[in-house]
Design a protein around this motif. Structure first.
Motif, PDB file in Angstrom:
ATOM      1  N   LYS A   2       0.832  -1.208   0.000  1.00 28.99           N
ATOM      2  CA  LYS A   2       0.000   0.000   0.000  1.00 28.99           C
ATOM      3  C   LYS A   2       0.862   1.251   0.000  1.00 28.99           C
ATOM      4  O   LYS A   2       0.561   2.241  -0.654  1.00 28.99           O
ATOM      5  N   ARG A   3       1.985   1.176   0.763  1.00 29.16           N
ATOM      6  CA  ARG A   3       2.866   2.336   0.808  1.00 29.16           C
ATOM      7  C   ARG A   3       3.503   2.599  -0.561  1.00 29.16           C
ATOM      8  O   ARG A   3       3.618   3.748  -1.005  1.00 29.16           O
ATOM      9  N   ALA A   4       3.877   1.514  -1.242  1.00 25.85           N
ATOM     10  CA  ALA A   4       4.471   1.660  -2.574  1.00 25.85           C
ATOM     11  C   ALA A   4       3.479   2.272  -3.551  1.00 25.85           C
ATOM     12  O   ALA A   4       3.833   3.118  -4.375  1.00 25.85           O
ATOM     13  N   LEU A   5       2.212   1.830  -3.453  1.00 21.60           N
ATOM     14  CA  LEU A   5       1.180   2.366  -4.333  1.00 21.60           C
ATOM     15  C   LEU A   5       0.964   3.852  -4.067  1.00 21.60           C
ATOM     16  O   LEU A   5       0.842   4.664  -4.994  1.00 21.60           O
ATOM     17  N   ALA A   6       0.956   4.227  -2.784  1.00 19.28           N
ATOM     18  CA  ALA A   6       0.771   5.637  -2.436  1.00 19.28           C
ATOM     19  C   ALA A   6       1.914   6.486  -2.961  1.00 19.28           C
ATOM     20  O   ALA A   6       1.716   7.594  -3.472  1.00 19.28           O
ATOM     21  N   LEU A   7       3.130   5.968  -2.859  1.00 19.98           N
ATOM     22  CA  LEU A   7       4.281   6.696  -3.381  1.00 19.98           C
ATOM     23  C   LEU A   7       4.212   6.844  -4.888  1.00 19.98           C
ATOM     24  O   LEU A   7       4.554   7.886  -5.453  1.00 19.98           O
ATOM     25  N   ALA A   8       3.755   5.779  -5.569  1.00 20.61           N
ATOM     26  CA  ALA A   8       3.656   5.827  -7.034  1.00 20.61           C
ATOM     27  C   ALA A   8       2.637   6.856  -7.476  1.00 20.61           C
ATOM     28  O   ALA A   8       2.843   7.601  -8.443  1.00 20.61           O
ATOM     29  N   ILE A   9       1.519   6.911  -6.751  1.00 15.90           N
ATOM     30  CA  ILE A   9       0.478   7.864  -7.119  1.00 15.90           C
ATOM     31  C   ILE A   9       0.932   9.299  -6.835  1.00 15.90           C
ATOM     32  O   ILE A   9       0.685  10.224  -7.610  1.00 15.90           O
ATOM     33  N   GLY A  10       1.644   9.482  -5.731  1.00 17.61           N
ATOM     34  CA  GLY A  10       2.059  10.820  -5.356  1.00 17.61           C
ATOM     35  C   GLY A  10       3.322  11.303  -6.027  1.00 17.61           C
ATOM     36  O   GLY A  10       3.684  12.462  -5.911  1.00 17.61           O
ATOM     37  N   ALA A  11       3.981  10.436  -6.785  1.00 19.75           N
ATOM     38  CA  ALA A  11       5.278  10.774  -7.369  1.00 19.75           C
ATOM     39  C   ALA A  11       5.277  12.022  -8.239  1.00 19.75           C
ATOM     40  O   ALA A  11       6.241  12.782  -8.224  1.00 19.75           O
ATOM     41  N   TRP A  68      -4.784   6.519 -16.934  1.00 19.36           N
ATOM     42  CA  TRP A  68      -4.001   7.753 -17.020  1.00 19.36           C
ATOM     43  C   TRP A  68      -4.725   8.904 -16.329  1.00 19.36           C
ATOM     44  O   TRP A  68      -4.078   9.758 -15.685  1.00 19.36           O
ATOM     45  N   ALA A  69      -6.052   8.938 -16.436  1.00 21.28           N
ATOM     46  CA  ALA A  69      -6.809  10.009 -15.777  1.00 21.28           C
ATOM     47  C   ALA A  69      -6.674   9.926 -14.258  1.00 21.28           C
ATOM     48  O   ALA A  69      -6.511  10.947 -13.577  1.00 21.28           O
ATOM     49  N   LEU A  70      -6.709   8.706 -13.721  1.00 21.17           N
ATOM     50  CA  LEU A  70      -6.578   8.541 -12.269  1.00 21.17           C
ATOM     51  C   LEU A  70      -5.192   8.948 -11.784  1.00 21.17           C
ATOM     52  O   LEU A  70      -5.050   9.430 -10.645  1.00 21.17           O
ATOM     53  N   LEU A  71      -4.170   8.765 -12.614  1.00 21.74           N
ATOM     54  CA  LEU A  71      -2.821   9.178 -12.239  1.00 21.74           C
ATOM     55  C   LEU A  71      -2.719  10.699 -12.102  1.00 21.74           C
ATOM     56  O   LEU A  71      -1.773  11.211 -11.511  1.00 21.74           O
ATOM     57  N   VAL A  72      -3.685  11.421 -12.656  1.00 17.22           N
ATOM     58  CA  VAL A  72      -3.762  12.871 -12.456  1.00 17.22           C
ATOM     59  C   VAL A  72      -4.697  13.196 -11.297  1.00 17.22           C
ATOM     60  O   VAL A  72      -4.357  13.966 -10.392  1.00 17.22           O
ATOM     61  N   LEU A  73      -5.882  12.592 -11.296  1.00 15.10           N
ATOM     62  CA  LEU A  73      -6.909  12.984 -10.333  1.00 15.10           C
ATOM     63  C   LEU A  73      -6.547  12.655  -8.892  1.00 15.10           C
ATOM     64  O   LEU A  73      -6.762  13.473  -7.989  1.00 15.10           O
ATOM     65  N   VAL A  74      -6.001  11.476  -8.659  1.00 12.96           N
ATOM     66  CA  VAL A  74      -5.705  11.071  -7.280  1.00 12.96           C
ATOM     67  C   VAL A  74      -4.682  12.002  -6.634  1.00 12.96           C
ATOM     68  O   VAL A  74      -4.940  12.579  -5.564  1.00 12.96           O
ATOM     69  N   PRO A  75      -3.505  12.207  -7.233  1.00 11.94           N
ATOM     70  CA  PRO A  75      -2.569  13.158  -6.608  1.00 11.94           C
ATOM     71  C   PRO A  75      -3.074  14.594  -6.603  1.00 11.94           C
ATOM     72  O   PRO A  75      -2.726  15.367  -5.707  1.00 11.94           O
ATOM     73  N   LEU A  76      -3.905  14.941  -7.587  1.00 13.54           N
ATOM     74  CA  LEU A  76      -4.441  16.300  -7.624  1.00 13.54           C
ATOM     75  C   LEU A  76      -5.284  16.577  -6.384  1.00 13.54           C
ATOM     76  O   LEU A  76      -5.127  17.597  -5.716  1.00 13.54           O
ATOM     77  N   PHE A  77      -6.169  15.640  -6.044  1.00 10.84           N
ATOM     78  CA  PHE A  77      -7.016  15.818  -4.871  1.00 10.84           C
ATOM     79  C   PHE A  77      -6.208  15.693  -3.576  1.00 10.84           C
ATOM     80  O   PHE A  77      -6.481  16.396  -2.599  1.00 10.84           O
TER      81      PHE A  77
END
Length: 471
Positions: A2-11, A68-77
């Motif tokens: 889960k931590r790796a996924l969070a880091l990937a999304i927030g990168a 690709w859209a989620l890779l923008v929306l998740v860190p954006l929020f």
């Protein structure tokens, strides 16, 4: 995990959480370049997916767009806050994506109800006339609509000829691309410009010389090539004609006034200002634009109601293409949000090197660079978001670009529309025409084979246009 996924999304952010952004403001000057990775991934998926992994792409293109859209929306929020992120997302959806897709849906539905039956003999004069008519239609019904209406009559006219590949190639050049350069109805990039404030008739007034020159040169060159190959065909034993000549007949005439209604709705939104707006989370949807979209949906509904089913069947009409466009452009419009924010930051943003590339040392715009860079990217990526990128690079102020920046806006518009013809993936109708022609046993060139045609014919034409119009 889960931590790796969070880091990937927030990168893409590389910044701590900043909760102080207002609605619709995501702080473009403070965004890092990795925010553009989802946009690049989205465009590369569209460009390469149908070629490298066709079956996977055909069944799962919507999932690619969502990824690709989620890779923008998740860190954006997460990093820009719900207030700012929801504001910019609603602005994009209500003021850009929905009007854009509603217009495409209306044109697709109405043009799909127009059928030309019968057959003509594909002589050089007849073929040139068909290309000219299709080119003129493209700015009225869109390059997709004109391509779908005209490609089958053209193929039937030439299905008894040994040499007919060039006919389809020039059709892609003219009808599927360059012909759509005179109105916002013609090609998606120009409608995005219209939504950004470019006047409806601005493109016709400012691109007519460039378009007229390109069309005249290509039609003349086609006539010469077709005449040579036609005489060569006549010296060989004749092939059996699978579709004997018979009079042409137009079906679905009820859709012609509906097309006029589409133009009327667009002009209405440009000229009628009732002063009424509906605000959702700070995003104002003006009354004239809401009326335009409702009228377009109504016209599409009337077309579906009044057009006989055999007419649409004759066009092999299906909802697949518009569904694909809707899903892919939803992903594009989301992924381009941070890119546009960075471009709006100008020299203070992550794209400062690109800003420098399209400007002279004294800060003035380099129209040649705008024409070629917009065109080269439009050749391989989708031309609508490419247009938006360079529109913002030029300042994003439609009123200023239409006046003192008119040459720059003309260069961006021509680059996006004209150079979409350089490859099969430069504009949506290109690949559709390719697929229809190949299904009708035309020995279409490969991806790189087609580029030999465009490189040998279009690139020299664009060089001449640069010297004549954009210096």
């Amino acid at each position: 995990m889960k931590r790796a996924l969070a880091l990937a999304i927030g990168a893409p952010v590389l910044l701590p959480a900043t909760p102080a952004f207002a609605a619709g403001d995501i702080g473009g000057a403070s965004l890092g370049p990795l925010w553009a990775v989802p946009f690049a991934g989205m465009l590369l998926s569209i460009a390469l997916g149908p070629i490298l992994f066709h079956r996977l792409w055909e069944h799962h293109y919507g999932k690619f767009a969502a990824f690709w859209a989620l890779l923008v929306l998740v860190p954006l929020f997460l990093f820009r806050g719900a207030e700012a992120s929801l504001g910019v997302l609603l602005h994009t959806a209500l003021l850009e994506y929905l009007p854009f897709i509603i217009l495409l849906f209306a044109l697709f539905t109405i043009a799909g109800g127009i059928l030309i039956s019968g057959n003509l003999h594909g002589s050089p004069a007849v073929n040139t006339a068909i290309l000219a008519i299709g080119t003129a239609m493209a700015s009225v019904v869109g390059t997709t609509g004109a391509s779908m209406i005209m490609i089958r009559p053209l193929l039937r006219a030439n299905d008894d000829r040994r040499h007919n590949v060039h006919v389809v190639v020039f059709f892609i050049f003219l009808v599927s691309n360059i012909g759509g350069s005179l109105t916002p109805l013609g090609d998606p990039p120009l409608f995005l410009g219209f939504l950004r404030g470019v006047d409806f008739f601005w493109t016709a007034r400012n691109l007519l010389p460039e378009t007229g020159f390109a069309v005249a040169v290509l039609l003349a060159l086609f006539y010469v090539i077709d005449s040579v190959l036609y005489r060569r065909d006549n010296r060989l034993p004749k092939l059996k004609d699978p579709t004997p000549d018979r009079d042409l007949k137009l079906w679905g005439k009820v859709n012609l006034p509906l097309l006029a209604g589409v133009i009327g709705a667009i002009l209405l939104s440009a000229n009628w200002k009732p002063g009424v707006a509906f605000t959702i989370h700070g995003v104002a949807v003006e009354g004239q634009n809401l009326a335009r979209d409702l009228i377009l949906l109504g016209l599409a509904g009337i077309s579906l109601w009044l057009t006989p089913r055999p007419v649409r069947a004759g066009n092999e009409f299906s909802w697949g293409p518009i569904q694909e466009v809707a899903k892919l452009f939803a992903g594009i419009f989301v992924c381009i949000i941070p890119v546009l924010a960075m471009l709006q930051a100008g020299r203070d943003g992550a794209f400062a090197p690109l800003v420098a590339l399209v400007n002279h040392a004294d800060g003035s715009r380099d129209t040649v660079a705008y024409f070629w860079l917009t065109g080269i990217l439009s050749s391989f990526l989708d031309n609508a978001p490419t247009y938006l990128v360079f529109f913002e690079l030029a300042g994003g102020n439609a009123r200023e670009l239409m006046t003192s920046g008119a040459l720059t806006l003309a260069a961006i518009s021509a680059g996006a529309v004209f150079m979409g013809a350089n490859t099969y993936i430069g504009n949506a109708p290109n690949f559709m025409v390719y697929a229809i022609a190949k299904d009708r046993k035309v020995k279409m060139p490969s991806f790189f084979g087609y580029m030999l045609w465009s490189g040998g014919i279009l690139i020299p034409l664009f060089v001449v246009q640069t010297l004549l119009f954009f210096r």
